[in-house]
Design a protein around this motif. Structure first.
Motif, PDB file in Angstrom:
ATOM      1  N   THR A  31       0.838  -1.201   0.000  1.00 21.05           N
ATOM      2  CA  THR A  31       0.000   0.000   0.000  1.00 21.05           C
ATOM      3  C   THR A  31       0.875   1.254   0.000  1.00 21.05           C
ATOM      4  OG1 THR A  31      -0.307  -0.466   2.340  1.00 21.05           O
ATOM      5  CG2 THR A  31      -2.182  -0.856   0.896  1.00 21.05           C
ATOM      6  N   GLY A  32       2.059   1.189   0.640  1.00 16.94           N
ATOM      7  CA  GLY A  32       2.961   2.341   0.611  1.00 16.94           C
ATOM      8  C   GLY A  32       3.402   2.644  -0.813  1.00 16.94           C
ATOM      9  N   LEU A  35       0.488   4.091  -2.790  1.00 19.54           N
ATOM     10  CA  LEU A  35       0.227   5.494  -2.407  1.00 19.54           C
ATOM     11  C   LEU A  35       1.301   6.423  -2.977  1.00 19.54           C
ATOM     12  CD1 LEU A  35      -0.928   4.845   1.270  1.00 19.54           C
ATOM     13  CD2 LEU A  35      -2.312   5.937  -0.498  1.00 19.54           C
ATOM     14  N   ARG A  36       2.571   5.978  -2.955  1.00 17.43           N
ATOM     15  CA  ARG A  36       3.640   6.821  -3.532  1.00 17.43           C
ATOM     16  C   ARG A  36       3.426   6.987  -5.039  1.00 17.43           C
ATOM     17  NH1 ARG A  36       6.360   4.612   0.841  1.00 17.43           N
ATOM     18  NH2 ARG A  36       6.674   2.614  -0.182  1.00 17.43           N
ATOM     19  N   TYR A  52      -0.449  13.064   5.132  1.00 14.74           N
ATOM     20  CA  TYR A  52      -0.373  11.982   6.123  1.00 14.74           C
ATOM     21  C   TYR A  52       0.979  11.276   6.008  1.00 14.74           C
ATOM     22  CZ  TYR A  52      -5.461  12.412   6.559  1.00 14.74           C
ATOM     23  OH  TYR A  52      -6.726  12.883   6.776  1.00 14.74           O
ATOM     24  N   MET A  53       1.355  10.973   4.780  1.00 12.96           N
ATOM     25  CA  MET A  53       2.591  10.209   4.565  1.00 12.96           C
ATOM     26  C   MET A  53       3.822  11.016   4.958  1.00 12.96           C
ATOM     27  SD  MET A  53       1.550   8.297   1.070  1.00 12.96           S
ATOM     28  CE  MET A  53       2.959   7.207   0.962  1.00 12.96           C
ATOM     29  N   ARG A  57       1.940   9.753   9.603  1.00 10.19           N
ATOM     30  CA  ARG A  57       0.637   9.265  10.082  1.00 10.19           C
ATOM     31  C   ARG A  57       0.021   8.315   9.064  1.00 10.19           C
ATOM     32  NH1 ARG A  57      -2.769  14.124  10.270  1.00 10.19           N
ATOM     33  NH2 ARG A  57      -1.306  14.772   8.666  1.00 10.19           N
ATOM     34  N   LEU A  58      -0.982   7.581   9.482  1.00 16.05           N
ATOM     35  CA  LEU A  58      -1.644   6.670   8.550  1.00 16.05           C
ATOM     36  C   LEU A  58      -2.669   7.405   7.702  1.00 16.05           C
ATOM     37  CD1 LEU A  58      -2.309   3.465  10.703  1.00 16.05           C
ATOM     38  CD2 LEU A  58      -0.377   3.989   9.195  1.00 16.05           C
ATOM     39  N   VAL A  59      -2.757   7.018   6.463  1.00 16.10           N
ATOM     40  CA  VAL A  59      -3.779   7.515   5.556  1.00 16.10           C
ATOM     41  C   VAL A  59      -5.115   6.912   6.037  1.00 16.10           C
ATOM     42  CG1 VAL A  59      -4.533   7.443   3.129  1.00 16.10           C
ATOM     43  CG2 VAL A  59      -2.094   7.674   3.687  1.00 16.10           C
ATOM     44  N   VAL A  64      -7.692   4.029   1.883  1.00 15.44           N
ATOM     45  CA  VAL A  64      -6.810   2.899   1.570  1.00 15.44           C
ATOM     46  C   VAL A  64      -7.634   1.723   1.044  1.00 15.44           C
ATOM     47  CG1 VAL A  64      -5.183   1.232   2.561  1.00 15.44           C
ATOM     48  CG2 VAL A  64      -5.079   3.622   3.258  1.00 15.44           C
ATOM     49  N   GLY A  83       2.463  -4.060   4.360  1.00 15.84           N
ATOM     50  CA  GLY A  83       2.084  -2.724   4.841  1.00 15.84           C
ATOM     51  C   GLY A  83       0.577  -2.539   4.917  1.00 15.84           C
ATOM     52  N   PHE A  84      -0.148  -3.592   4.765  1.00 15.75           N
ATOM     53  CA  PHE A  84      -1.609  -3.591   4.877  1.00 15.75           C
ATOM     54  C   PHE A  84      -2.039  -4.957   5.396  1.00 15.75           C
ATOM     55  CE2 PHE A  84      -5.802  -4.702   3.383  1.00 15.75           C
ATOM     56  CZ  PHE A  84      -6.537  -3.573   3.700  1.00 15.75           C
ATOM     57  N   ARG A  86      -3.036  -2.082   8.451  1.00 10.95           N
ATOM     58  CA  ARG A  86      -2.247  -1.388   9.468  1.00 10.95           C
ATOM     59  C   ARG A  86      -3.089  -0.999  10.670  1.00 10.95           C
ATOM     60  NH1 ARG A  86       2.098   0.450   5.792  1.00 10.95           N
ATOM     61  NH2 ARG A  86       3.725   1.502   6.947  1.00 10.95           N
ATOM     62  N   GLN A  90      -8.906  -1.848   9.288  1.00  6.88           N
ATOM     63  CA  GLN A  90      -8.519  -2.322   7.945  1.00  6.88           C
ATOM     64  C   GLN A  90      -8.575  -3.851   7.886  1.00  6.88           C
ATOM     65  OE1 GLN A  90      -4.738  -0.708   6.613  1.00  6.88           O
ATOM     66  NE2 GLN A  90      -5.410   1.404   6.889  1.00  6.88           N
ATOM     67  N   ARG A 158      14.031   7.904   1.103  1.00  5.74           N
ATOM     68  CA  ARG A 158      12.602   8.265   1.125  1.00  5.74           C
ATOM     69  C   ARG A 158      12.386   9.485   2.017  1.00  5.74           C
ATOM     70  NH1 ARG A 158       9.003   2.958   2.278  1.00  5.74           N
ATOM     71  NH2 ARG A 158       8.054   4.461   3.704  1.00  5.74           N
ATOM     72  N   ARG A 169       6.571   7.234  12.840  1.00  5.29           N
ATOM     73  CA  ARG A 169       6.072   6.000  12.222  1.00  5.29           C
ATOM     74  C   ARG A 169       6.167   4.821  13.186  1.00  5.29           C
ATOM     75  NH1 ARG A 169       9.874   5.871   7.465  1.00  5.29           N
ATOM     76  NH2 ARG A 169       8.830   4.014   6.735  1.00  5.29           N
TER      77      ARG A 169
END
Ligand code: AMP
Length: 214
Positions: A31-32, A35-36, A52-53, A57-59, A64, A83-84, A86, A90, A158, A169
Motif C-alpha cells: 500500500t505504501g 500510495l507513492r 499523512y505520509m 501518520r496513517l492515511v 486505503v 504494509g496492509f 495497518r 482495515q 525516502r 512511524r
C-alpha cells in the motif's frame, strides 16, 4: 494463497515480499508503494494522502480500502500484502472483502525485529528510484555508491526516512498496528520469523514456515 506480512516499518517486509512474490508467483501488494505512485501521478488520492505520509501518520482507512478494491477487484492471483492492514479496522474490512469474494487468508507472517534495530535500519535505507530495490548503506550497500545494482538507476532516501518522521512511524506502529498481532494470533494461521537476520536467511525461514503449513 493470500498472505499478510506484519512488522515494524523497516522490519524487512518489502524485501521479503519481493522475494516471496517471485518464488510463489503472487501479487506483491504494497500500500505504501501504491500510495507513492498515486502521489507521483498527482491523483486526487495522492494529494489527499501526501500530508499523512509526509508526517508519518496513517492515511485514513476508507481511502486505503477504496484504493485497494479498485486496484485488486479483478485480480485472480494470490495476494501478498505488505504494509496492509495497518489498523484493526482495515483488517476487519479485509475480512469482509475476502468473504464477499468467497476467499480467505491463508497465513499471516510477523517479522520480529527489535525497535532500535528498525530505527537504525530506516535511517540508513536507500530505495531505487527505478525498480524499488531496497538497500542499506551500512549492511547491504550497492556496489557503486547511490546506484542500483539491479537496474542502474539512482538511489534515494525516502522523504519519510528522516529521524523525526521515523520516530513518528514507529510510534504509530505501536499504537495502531501492533494490536493486529493479537487479532491475527486469535484468528488463524499466525507465523513468526526472526526479521533480524540477513534478507536471504529470512526468506529461507519464511519459505520453510509456509511449506510446513497444513
Ligand atoms: P510504507 O511504505 O509501508 O512504509 O508506508 C509509507 C506510508 O504510507 C505510511 O507511513 C502511511 O502514511 C502510508 N500507508 C501505507 N500503507 C498504509 C495503510 N495500510 N494504511 C494507512 N496508511 C498507509
Amino acid at each position: 494463497m493470500n498472505l499478510i506480512l506484519l512488522g515494524y516499518p523497516g522490519s524487512g517486509k518489502g524485501t521479503l515480499a519481493k522475494d516471496l512474490s517471485k518464488e510463489l508467483d503472487m501479487v506483491h501488494v504494497s500500500t505504501g508503494d501504491i500510495l507513492r505512485d498515486e502521489m507521483a501521478k498527482k491523483t486526487q488520492l495522492g494529494q489527499e494522502a501526501s500530508s499523512y505520509m509526509a508526517s508519518g501518520r496513517l492515511v485514513p482507512d476508507r481511502l486505503v480500502m477504496d484504493m485497494l478494491k479498485t486496484r485488486l477487484g479483478s485480480e485472480t492471483r494470490g495476494l501478498l500484502f505488505d504494509g496492509f492492514p495497518r489498523t484493526v479496522e482495515q483488517a476487519e474490512m479485509l475480512d469482509g472483502w475476502f468473504t464477499s469474494r468467497g476467499q480467505g487468508l491463508d497465513a499471516v507472517v510477523f517479522l520480529n525485529v527489535a525497535e532500535d534495530v528498525v530505527i537504525a535500519r530506516l535511517g540508513s535505507r536507500r530505495t531505487c528510484t527505478g525498480c524499488g530495490k531496497i538497500y542499506n548503506v551500512i549492511s547491504a550497500p550497492p556496489a557503486k555508491e547511490d546506484v542500483c545494482d539491479a537496474c542502474g538507476k539512482p538511489l534515494m532516501t525516502r522523504p519519510d526516512d528522516t529521524q523525526a518522521v521515523i520516530q513518528k512511524r514507529v510510534q504509530v506502529y505501536k499504537d495502531q498496528t501492533e494490536p493486529l498481532l493479537a487479532y491475527y494470533r486469535a484468528s488463524g494461521s499466525f507465523l513468526q520469523a526472526d526479521g533480524g537476520k540477513a534478507p536471504d536467511a529470512v526468506t529461507k525461514d519464511v519459505m520453510a514456515l509456509l511449506r510446513a503449513q497444513p
